[in-house]
Motif scaffolding. Structure first.
Motif, PDB file in Angstrom:
ATOM      1  N   ILE A 155      22.808 -68.308   8.124  1.00 30.98           N
ATOM      2  CA  ILE A 155      21.748 -69.257   7.200  1.00 30.98           C
ATOM      3  C   ILE A 155      20.753 -70.102   8.593  1.00 30.98           C
ATOM      4  CG2 ILE A 155      21.704 -70.708   5.617  1.00 30.98           C
ATOM      5  CD1 ILE A 155      22.054 -67.681   4.983  1.00 30.98           C
ATOM      6  N   LEU A 156      21.528 -71.477   9.164  1.00 31.82           N
ATOM      7  CA  LEU A 156      20.818 -72.033  10.503  1.00 31.82           C
ATOM      8  C   LEU A 156      20.075 -71.256  11.331  1.00 31.82           C
ATOM      9  CD1 LEU A 156      23.506 -75.090  10.198  1.00 31.82           C
ATOM     10  CD2 LEU A 156      21.522 -74.724   9.052  1.00 31.82           C
ATOM     11  N   LEU A 157      20.317 -70.579  11.588  1.00 27.91           N
ATOM     12  CA  LEU A 157      19.522 -69.790  12.289  1.00 27.91           C
ATOM     13  C   LEU A 157      18.631 -69.329  12.061  1.00 27.91           C
ATOM     14  CD1 LEU A 157      22.861 -68.587  15.557  1.00 27.91           C
ATOM     15  CD2 LEU A 157      20.913 -70.128  15.542  1.00 27.91           C
ATOM     16  N   MET A 158      18.990 -68.601  10.712  1.00 22.83           N
ATOM     17  CA  MET A 158      17.880 -67.783  10.288  1.00 22.83           C
ATOM     18  C   MET A 158      16.983 -68.417   9.844  1.00 22.83           C
ATOM     19  SD  MET A 158      18.501 -64.284  11.013  1.00 22.83           S
ATOM     20  CE  MET A 158      17.217 -63.320   9.909  1.00 22.83           C
TER      21      MET A 158
ATOM     22  N   PHE B 124      10.994 -70.589  10.525  1.00 21.43           N
ATOM     23  CA  PHE B 124      10.296 -71.457  10.875  1.00 21.43           C
ATOM     24  C   PHE B 124       9.600 -71.334  12.315  1.00 21.43           C
ATOM     25  CE2 PHE B 124      13.049 -75.501   9.060  1.00 21.43           C
ATOM     26  CZ  PHE B 124      11.763 -75.234   7.979  1.00 21.43           C
ATOM     27  N   PHE B 125      10.187 -70.584  13.032  1.00 18.52           N
ATOM     28  CA  PHE B 125       9.544 -70.286  14.152  1.00 18.52           C
ATOM     29  C   PHE B 125       8.227 -68.914  14.762  1.00 18.52           C
ATOM     30  CE2 PHE B 125       8.983 -68.425  18.913  1.00 18.52           C
ATOM     31  CZ  PHE B 125       9.050 -69.984  19.160  1.00 18.52           C
ATOM     32  N   PHE B 126       8.302 -68.639  13.329  1.00 21.24           N
ATOM     33  CA  PHE B 126       7.502 -67.093  12.445  1.00 21.24           C
ATOM     34  C   PHE B 126       6.208 -67.363  12.653  1.00 21.24           C
ATOM     35  CE2 PHE B 126      10.800 -64.322  14.649  1.00 21.24           C
ATOM     36  CZ  PHE B 126       9.953 -63.409  15.704  1.00 21.24           C
ATOM     37  N   HIS B 127       6.418 -68.568  11.874  1.00 20.12           N
ATOM     38  CA  HIS B 127       5.568 -69.642  10.787  1.00 20.12           C
ATOM     39  C   HIS B 127       5.684 -68.928   9.185  1.00 20.12           C
ATOM     40  CE1 HIS B 127       4.070 -72.053  13.707  1.00 20.12           C
ATOM     41  NE2 HIS B 127       3.923 -70.534  14.532  1.00 20.12           N
ATOM     42  N   LEU B 128       6.426 -68.660   8.916  1.00 21.77           N
ATOM     43  CA  LEU B 128       6.888 -67.579   6.901  1.00 21.77           C
ATOM     44  C   LEU B 128       7.332 -68.622   6.377  1.00 21.77           C
ATOM     45  CD1 LEU B 128       9.946 -64.524   8.602  1.00 21.77           C
ATOM     46  CD2 LEU B 128       7.487 -64.842   8.329  1.00 21.77           C
ATOM     47  N   GLY B 129       7.168 -67.859   4.894  1.00 19.76           N
ATOM     48  CA  GLY B 129       6.859 -69.080   4.022  1.00 19.76           C
ATOM     49  C   GLY B 129       8.355 -68.948   3.125  1.00 19.76           C
ATOM     50  N   PHE B 130       7.278 -69.517   1.677  1.00 20.94           N
ATOM     51  CA  PHE B 130       8.701 -69.279   0.425  1.00 20.94           C
ATOM     52  C   PHE B 130       8.888 -67.930   0.304  1.00 20.94           C
ATOM     53  CE2 PHE B 130       8.899 -67.628  -4.311  1.00 20.94           C
ATOM     54  CZ  PHE B 130       9.546 -68.923  -4.097  1.00 20.94           C
ATOM     55  N   TYR B 131       8.244 -66.980   0.191  1.00 21.46           N
ATOM     56  CA  TYR B 131       9.196 -65.934  -0.074  1.00 21.46           C
ATOM     57  C   TYR B 131      11.253 -65.191   1.012  1.00 21.46           C
ATOM     58  CZ  TYR B 131       5.622 -64.225  -3.003  1.00 21.46           C
ATOM     59  OH  TYR B 131       5.052 -64.448  -4.652  1.00 21.46           O
ATOM     60  N   TYR B 132      10.435 -65.743   2.431  1.00 18.30           N
ATOM     61  CA  TYR B 132      11.435 -65.143   3.597  1.00 18.30           C
ATOM     62  C   TYR B 132      12.648 -66.831   3.286  1.00 18.30           C
ATOM     63  CZ  TYR B 132      13.909 -65.329   7.844  1.00 18.30           C
ATOM     64  OH  TYR B 132      14.727 -65.736   8.763  1.00 18.30           O
TER      65      TYR B 132
ATOM     66  N   TRP C 135      18.456 -68.746   0.830  1.00 24.12           N
ATOM     67  CA  TRP C 135      19.011 -69.302  -0.679  1.00 24.12           C
ATOM     68  C   TRP C 135      19.487 -68.174  -1.319  1.00 24.12           C
ATOM     69  CZ3 TRP C 135      19.735 -73.982  -1.161  1.00 24.12           C
ATOM     70  CH2 TRP C 135      19.805 -73.873  -2.746  1.00 24.12           C
ATOM     71  N   ILE C 136      18.724 -66.594  -1.210  1.00 27.32           N
ATOM     72  CA  ILE C 136      19.411 -65.570  -1.936  1.00 27.32           C
ATOM     73  C   ILE C 136      20.774 -64.997  -1.394  1.00 27.32           C
ATOM     74  CG2 ILE C 136      19.612 -63.098  -3.140  1.00 27.32           C
ATOM     75  CD1 ILE C 136      17.060 -63.911  -4.115  1.00 27.32           C
ATOM     76  N   THR C 137      20.409 -65.162   0.169  1.00 24.61           N
ATOM     77  CA  THR C 137      21.565 -64.528   0.663  1.00 24.61           C
ATOM     78  C   THR C 137      22.453 -65.140   0.792  1.00 24.61           C
ATOM     79  OG1 THR C 137      20.012 -63.388   2.492  1.00 24.61           O
ATOM     80  CG2 THR C 137      22.319 -64.368   3.143  1.00 24.61           C
ATOM     81  N   SER C 138      22.649 -67.194   0.719  1.00 27.67           N
ATOM     82  CA  SER C 138      23.637 -68.303   0.479  1.00 27.67           C
ATOM     83  C   SER C 138      24.728 -67.825  -0.537  1.00 27.67           C
ATOM     84  CB  SER C 138      23.196 -69.253   0.469  1.00 27.67           C
ATOM     85  OG  SER C 138      22.756 -70.023   1.258  1.00 27.67           O
TER      86      SER C 138
ATOM     87  N   ILE D  22      16.942 -60.017   2.245  1.00 30.49           N
ATOM     88  CA  ILE D  22      16.056 -60.704   4.112  1.00 30.49           C
ATOM     89  C   ILE D  22      14.822 -59.590   3.961  1.00 30.49           C
ATOM     90  CG2 ILE D  22      15.863 -61.299   6.488  1.00 30.49           C
ATOM     91  CD1 ILE D  22      19.001 -62.183   6.351  1.00 30.49           C
ATOM     92  N   PHE D  23      14.766 -58.623   4.091  1.00 27.73           N
ATOM     93  CA  PHE D  23      13.835 -57.703   4.782  1.00 27.73           C
ATOM     94  C   PHE D  23      13.195 -57.924   3.626  1.00 27.73           C
ATOM     95  CE2 PHE D  23      12.222 -52.842   4.321  1.00 27.73           C
ATOM     96  CZ  PHE D  23      11.331 -53.378   4.970  1.00 27.73           C
ATOM     97  N   LEU D  24      13.522 -57.260   2.508  1.00 31.16           N
ATOM     98  CA  LEU D  24      12.006 -58.185   1.494  1.00 31.16           C
ATOM     99  C   LEU D  24      11.710 -59.534   1.686  1.00 31.16           C
ATOM    100  CD1 LEU D  24      13.755 -56.747  -2.189  1.00 31.16           C
ATOM    101  CD2 LEU D  24      12.077 -55.784  -0.286  1.00 31.16           C
ATOM    102  N   GLY D  25      12.322 -59.919   2.045  1.00 31.96           N
ATOM    103  CA  GLY D  25      11.768 -61.496   1.651  1.00 31.96           C
ATOM    104  C   GLY D  25      10.629 -61.397   3.452  1.00 31.96           C
ATOM    105  N   ILE D  26      10.527 -61.184   4.558  1.00 30.52           N
ATOM    106  CA  ILE D  26      10.250 -60.545   5.457  1.00 30.52           C
ATOM    107  C   ILE D  26       8.966 -59.912   5.053  1.00 30.52           C
ATOM    108  CG2 ILE D  26       9.665 -59.573   7.512  1.00 30.52           C
ATOM    109  CD1 ILE D  26      12.726 -60.259   8.243  1.00 30.52           C
TER     110      ILE D  26
END
Length: 286
Positions: free
Chosen positions: A218-221, A226-234, A239-242, A274-278
């Motif tokens: 989770i921490l690495l993802m 942050f590195f890919f500048h992803l936002g809320f959905y990602y 959070w759901i994955t947790s 995670i795919f849907l989030g992306i």
């Protein structure tokens, strides 16, 4: 003829597509991230077909490597190579057909992707033998099942940037988690025949160590996000994955093999979420 075809389906596990899905999700993550949410659909098609072919070929190598041991494990004693319904020669021929088909697919891509594909084949062939010499075969699976990530970046960008390798190292932790669940289902049989795994290495503290791996993933993802500048959905998907991981931890708390297998299967939802989030996150910028 129908019976023989059915045995080939069993050999490459087409009747159990979970392995294909678990290999596919990280590849799709990479295709969408590398293309900023607008992948070339011809490349997507090549990768989806390649995942099916390489997962199938990997199953054959695994069964050839485990032929002498599978007969002593309850879950695997009915496999075609163990029962003799498919011969070793037939298995190798079918492996060659699958690898040839995969090679013809990857030849439609650039040279860097082709070179990486050969590296991926090497990892896929080495993995089944790791359980003979180390308690960390799940690390080998992590590399093999995440190798579609650098290949996807290479296919789209003609290079593998630092961001691609970051996603790769994050993603390779995930198979270490779910394959340990899988190994827990065979733990008693594996101890009897001398097969090694992280489930055996962790012993009675397997739930604790799997929990640590889940936290690391989770921490690495999050770092990837942050590195890919992803936002809320990602980040919502993480959070759901947790919560999915909490559910998996609850399933394995008693070490029941059937519940451990259920925890393994539940990881398909992790990859999908995670795919849907992306996808949803990148749709904002299209």
């Amino acid at each position: 003829m129908y019976e023989k075809l059915k045995q080939y389906i069993y050999l490459i596990r087409l009747n159990k597509p979970i392995g294909i899905l678990l290999l596919l999700w990280p590849t799709l993550w990479a295709l969408w991230l590398a293309s900023n949410g607008q992948p070339d659909w011809s490349i997507v098609t090549i990768f989806v077909m390649g995942v099916v072919l390489m997962r199938s070929a990997g199953c054959i190598v695994n069964d050839i490597a485990d032929k002498k041991w599978d007969g002593h494990v309850e879950r695997t004693r009915g496999r075609p190579l163990v029962t003799g319904k498919i011969s070793l020669k037939e298995a190798w021929i079918f492996f060659g057909v699958l690898i040839t088909a995969a090679f013809l697919l990857v030849c439609q891509l650039n040279w860097l992707t082709i070179i990486l594909a050969f590296c991926g084949l090497l990892f896929a062939m080495i993995y089944p033998f790791l359980k003979r010499v180390t308690h960390l075969p799940q690390v080998g699976l992590g590399i093999a099942f995440s190798w579609g990530i650098p290949m996807a970046f290479a296919a789209i960008l003609y290079e593998v940037p630092l961001s691609g390798w970051m996603l790769f190292f994050a993603a390779m932790v995930w198979p270490m988690i779910y394959d340990t669940f899988y190994a827990m289902t065979d733990k008693a049989d594996d101890l009897n025949v001398g097969v090694k795994s992280m489930a055996i290495l962790f012993g009675r503290r397997e739930q604790f160590f799997i929990g640590l791996l889940q936290m690391v993933f989770i921490l690495l993802m999050v770092w990837v996000g942050f590195f890919f500048h992803l936002g809320f959905y990602y980040f919502a998907s993480l959070w759901i994955t947790s919560f999915l991981f909490f559910y998996q931890e609850w399933l394995i708390k008693d070490g029941d093999p059937q519940k451990c297998f259920k925890a393994f299967l539940n990881n398909n939802w992790v990859g999908f979420v995670i795919f849907l989030g992306i996808v949803f996150d990148q749709m904002r910028d299209i």
